[in-house]
Design a protein around this motif. Structure first.
Motif, PDB file in Angstrom:
ATOM      1  N   ALA A  42     -51.373   9.289  53.647  1.00  0.00           N
ATOM      2  CA  ALA A  42     -51.490  10.594  52.994  1.00  0.00           C
ATOM      3  C   ALA A  42     -52.759  11.246  53.535  1.00  0.00           C
ATOM      4  O   ALA A  42     -53.781  10.577  53.711  1.00  0.00           O
ATOM      5  N   VAL A  43     -52.678  12.540  53.795  1.00  0.00           N
ATOM      6  CA  VAL A  43     -53.831  13.262  54.332  1.00  0.00           C
ATOM      7  C   VAL A  43     -54.066  14.508  53.480  1.00  0.00           C
ATOM      8  O   VAL A  43     -53.145  15.303  53.267  1.00  0.00           O
ATOM      9  N   ASP A  44     -55.294  14.658  53.012  1.00  0.00           N
ATOM     10  CA  ASP A  44     -55.656  15.797  52.168  1.00  0.00           C
ATOM     11  C   ASP A  44     -56.709  16.651  52.855  1.00  0.00           C
ATOM     12  O   ASP A  44     -57.621  16.140  53.527  1.00  0.00           O
ATOM     13  N   TRP A  45     -56.592  17.957  52.634  1.00  0.00           N
ATOM     14  CA  TRP A  45     -57.571  18.919  53.114  1.00  0.00           C
ATOM     15  C   TRP A  45     -58.516  19.238  51.966  1.00  0.00           C
ATOM     16  O   TRP A  45     -58.124  19.821  50.962  1.00  0.00           O
ATOM     17  N   LEU A  46     -59.770  18.830  52.117  1.00  0.00           N
ATOM     18  CA  LEU A  46     -60.774  19.054  51.079  1.00  0.00           C
ATOM     19  C   LEU A  46     -61.756  20.136  51.514  1.00  0.00           C
ATOM     20  O   LEU A  46     -62.964  19.994  51.372  1.00  0.00           O
ATOM     21  N   GLU A  47     -61.208  21.188  52.092  1.00  0.00           N
ATOM     22  CA  GLU A  47     -62.001  22.364  52.466  1.00  0.00           C
ATOM     23  C   GLU A  47     -63.175  21.993  53.367  1.00  0.00           C
ATOM     24  O   GLU A  47     -64.336  22.193  53.039  1.00  0.00           O
ATOM     25  N   GLY A  48     -62.830  21.457  54.511  1.00  0.00           N
ATOM     26  CA  GLY A  48     -63.833  21.049  55.495  1.00  0.00           C
ATOM     27  C   GLY A  48     -63.835  19.558  55.743  1.00  0.00           C
ATOM     28  O   GLY A  48     -64.191  19.110  56.832  1.00  0.00           O
ATOM     29  N   VAL A  49     -63.454  18.796  54.745  1.00  0.00           N
ATOM     30  CA  VAL A  49     -63.352  17.342  54.884  1.00  0.00           C
ATOM     31  C   VAL A  49     -61.872  16.953  54.949  1.00  0.00           C
ATOM     32  O   VAL A  49     -61.083  17.356  54.098  1.00  0.00           O
ATOM     33  N   LEU A  50     -61.523  16.189  55.969  1.00  0.00           N
ATOM     34  CA  LEU A  50     -60.174  15.665  56.107  1.00  0.00           C
ATOM     35  C   LEU A  50     -60.182  14.244  55.536  1.00  0.00           C
ATOM     36  O   LEU A  50     -60.880  13.362  56.041  1.00  0.00           O
ATOM     37  N   GLN A  51     -59.436  14.037  54.454  1.00  0.00           N
ATOM     38  CA  GLN A  51     -59.358  12.718  53.827  1.00  0.00           C
ATOM     39  C   GLN A  51     -58.040  12.069  54.202  1.00  0.00           C
ATOM     40  O   GLN A  51     -56.970  12.562  53.839  1.00  0.00           O
ATOM     41  N   VAL A  52     -58.127  10.954  54.916  1.00  0.00           N
ATOM     42  CA  VAL A  52     -56.950  10.211  55.355  1.00  0.00           C
ATOM     43  C   VAL A  52     -56.879   8.934  54.526  1.00  0.00           C
ATOM     44  O   VAL A  52     -57.786   8.102  54.578  1.00  0.00           O
ATOM     45  N   ALA A 106     -63.901  20.817  45.313  1.00  0.00           N
ATOM     46  CA  ALA A 106     -62.567  21.299  45.667  1.00  0.00           C
ATOM     47  C   ALA A 106     -62.258  22.536  44.855  1.00  0.00           C
ATOM     48  O   ALA A 106     -62.727  22.678  43.719  1.00  0.00           O
ATOM     49  N   SER A 107     -61.481  23.425  45.416  1.00  0.00           N
ATOM     50  CA  SER A 107     -61.020  24.597  44.669  1.00  0.00           C
ATOM     51  C   SER A 107     -59.499  24.585  44.623  1.00  0.00           C
ATOM     52  O   SER A 107     -58.830  24.146  45.564  1.00  0.00           O
ATOM     53  N   GLU A 108     -58.972  25.062  43.494  1.00  0.00           N
ATOM     54  CA  GLU A 108     -57.519  25.124  43.291  1.00  0.00           C
ATOM     55  C   GLU A 108     -57.229  26.286  42.354  1.00  0.00           C
ATOM     56  O   GLU A 108     -57.719  26.322  41.230  1.00  0.00           O
ATOM     57  N   ASN A 109     -56.465  27.243  42.841  1.00  0.00           N
ATOM     58  CA  ASN A 109     -56.116  28.419  42.045  1.00  0.00           C
ATOM     59  C   ASN A 109     -57.354  29.079  41.431  1.00  0.00           C
ATOM     60  O   ASN A 109     -57.350  29.510  40.274  1.00  0.00           O
ATOM     61  N   GLY A 110     -58.423  29.118  42.215  1.00  0.00           N
ATOM     62  CA  GLY A 110     -59.639  29.811  41.793  1.00  0.00           C
ATOM     63  C   GLY A 110     -60.571  29.008  40.919  1.00  0.00           C
ATOM     64  O   GLY A 110     -61.652  29.491  40.571  1.00  0.00           O
ATOM     65  N   LEU A 111     -60.206  27.783  40.558  1.00  0.00           N
ATOM     66  CA  LEU A 111     -61.073  26.922  39.757  1.00  0.00           C
ATOM     67  C   LEU A 111     -61.690  25.855  40.651  1.00  0.00           C
ATOM     68  O   LEU A 111     -61.129  25.479  41.676  1.00  0.00           O
ATOM     69  N   ARG A 112     -62.861  25.354  40.241  1.00  0.00           N
ATOM     70  CA  ARG A 112     -63.605  24.397  41.056  1.00  0.00           C
ATOM     71  C   ARG A 112     -63.683  23.046  40.359  1.00  0.00           C
ATOM     72  O   ARG A 112     -63.748  22.964  39.127  1.00  0.00           O
TER      73      ARG A 112
END
Length: 319
Positions: A42-52, A106-112
């Motif tokens: 699974a790979v996530d985009w953490l707004e600059g950090v790529l988490q694999v 992390a941000s999601e739908n405008g919340l941090r």
């Protein structure tokens, strides 16, 4: 992972990173078993950090690390790469690129939300629950909310952002609840409408009930928590208490994220333990979480205490 799987991995991520998401999102959900050879990634985009995240030992860890570094160097938006070995005790990891970061946002739908990297198995925000959090935000104005198994209180953050009258968060981990307080503060929320109960649920029904009755109860338990919760044994115990916690006309979001248990498990348990609650709908998972089996991924089911007719989705929700 053989060479063909690594090529597919690189191709899919190159496509996803061509235009990086503006907010935190999953980029590759191999665990949905839609791409042969990538089932344990699974790979996530953490707004600059790529988490694999790697869930089983790869045949060639070095080759996977090399592909991750190559991808990152192609994309200016990638500042760091964190590869987490979820198959090892404590889920340790390797920083493949960039400075190690233990704290991130992390941000999601405008919340941090605050994230912790490298401290534990989970970073503090479950990305597959995005549509569930958004549903809460859109449906709680003026309501009292009980958030069971609250973890870092992401549901609570969304509820307060949506105008909830009060939220009660319960989790046995006081450290997780402290991070929940920080998440509220990060979003500029006053805490006068939020309570944090650091207790073991089955020993705290009285304290929980005193904060009610609630207009919405959220049940999002772990599959297994040593010494405190086993989903197949204890979920029914929670549902059994709902009539004493929920206000008439209230809603329940009942969640399960065990691939071995389908939506029918929740529906059957609810029918047996709290028959006044009627199934209404199953919330869709975010599109970036495809699964080859509809019941294989996260299940978020809404039930209502009232005269609402059983929703048309019930057939699809059953196994």
């Amino acid at each position: 992972m053989n060479t063909a799987a690594l090529d597919l991995f690189q191709q899919l991520l190159r496509r996803a990173l061509a235009t990086p998401p503006a907010e935190t999102r999953r980029l590759l959900h191999g665990r949905g078993r839609c791409w042969p050879g990538l089932e344990h990634l699974a790979v996530d985009w953490l707004e600059g950090v790529l988490q694999v995240q790697v869930f089983r030992p790869p045949a060639d860890l070095q080759a996977l690390c090399d592909r991750c570094r190559a991808l990152a160097t192609e994309q200016p938006a990638v500042k760091a790469v964190w590869l987490q070995q979820r198959y090892l005790p404590g889920s340790p990891g390797l920083w493949l690129l960039g400075e190690p970061r233990t704290q991130w946002q992390a941000s999601e739908n405008g919340l941090r939300y605050h994230l912790l990297l490298g401290h534990a198995q989970n970073n503090g925000l479950f990305l597959d629950m995005r549509t569930g959090r958004q549903w809460v935000r859109e449906h709680v104005h003026g309501k009292r909310v009980l958030n069971l198994f609250a973890y870092t209180c992401a549901f609570s953050v969304c509820a307060i952002a949506g105008g909830a009258a009060q939220v009660v968060n319960l989790d046995m981990s006081r450290a997780a609840l402290a991070r929940g307080r920080d998440n509220h503060r990060l979003n500029g929320h006053a805490l006068d409408r939020v309570r944090f109960l650091g207790h073991e649920l089955f020993k705290s029904w009285g304290k929980v009930a005193r904060g009610g009755p609630y207009d919405l109860v959220i049940i999002d338990p772990p599959t297994f928590q040593k010494g405190s919760f086993v989903l197949t044994q204890d979920y029914r115990k929670v549902l059994r208490k709902l009539p004493t916690l929920l206000a008439p006309g209230g809603d329940v979001l009942a969640c399960v994220n065990d691939p071995a248990l389908g939506a029918g498990f929740i529906i059957g348990c609810m029918a047996a333990e709290a028959p006044a609650l009627q199934f209404v709908e199953r919330l869709e998972n975010p599109p970036e979480f495809p699964d080859c089996e509809p019941d294989g991924g996260l299940k978020v089911l809404r039930f209502h205490w009232g005269n609402t007719a059983v929703g048309p989705c019930i057939a699809a929700a059953q196994p």
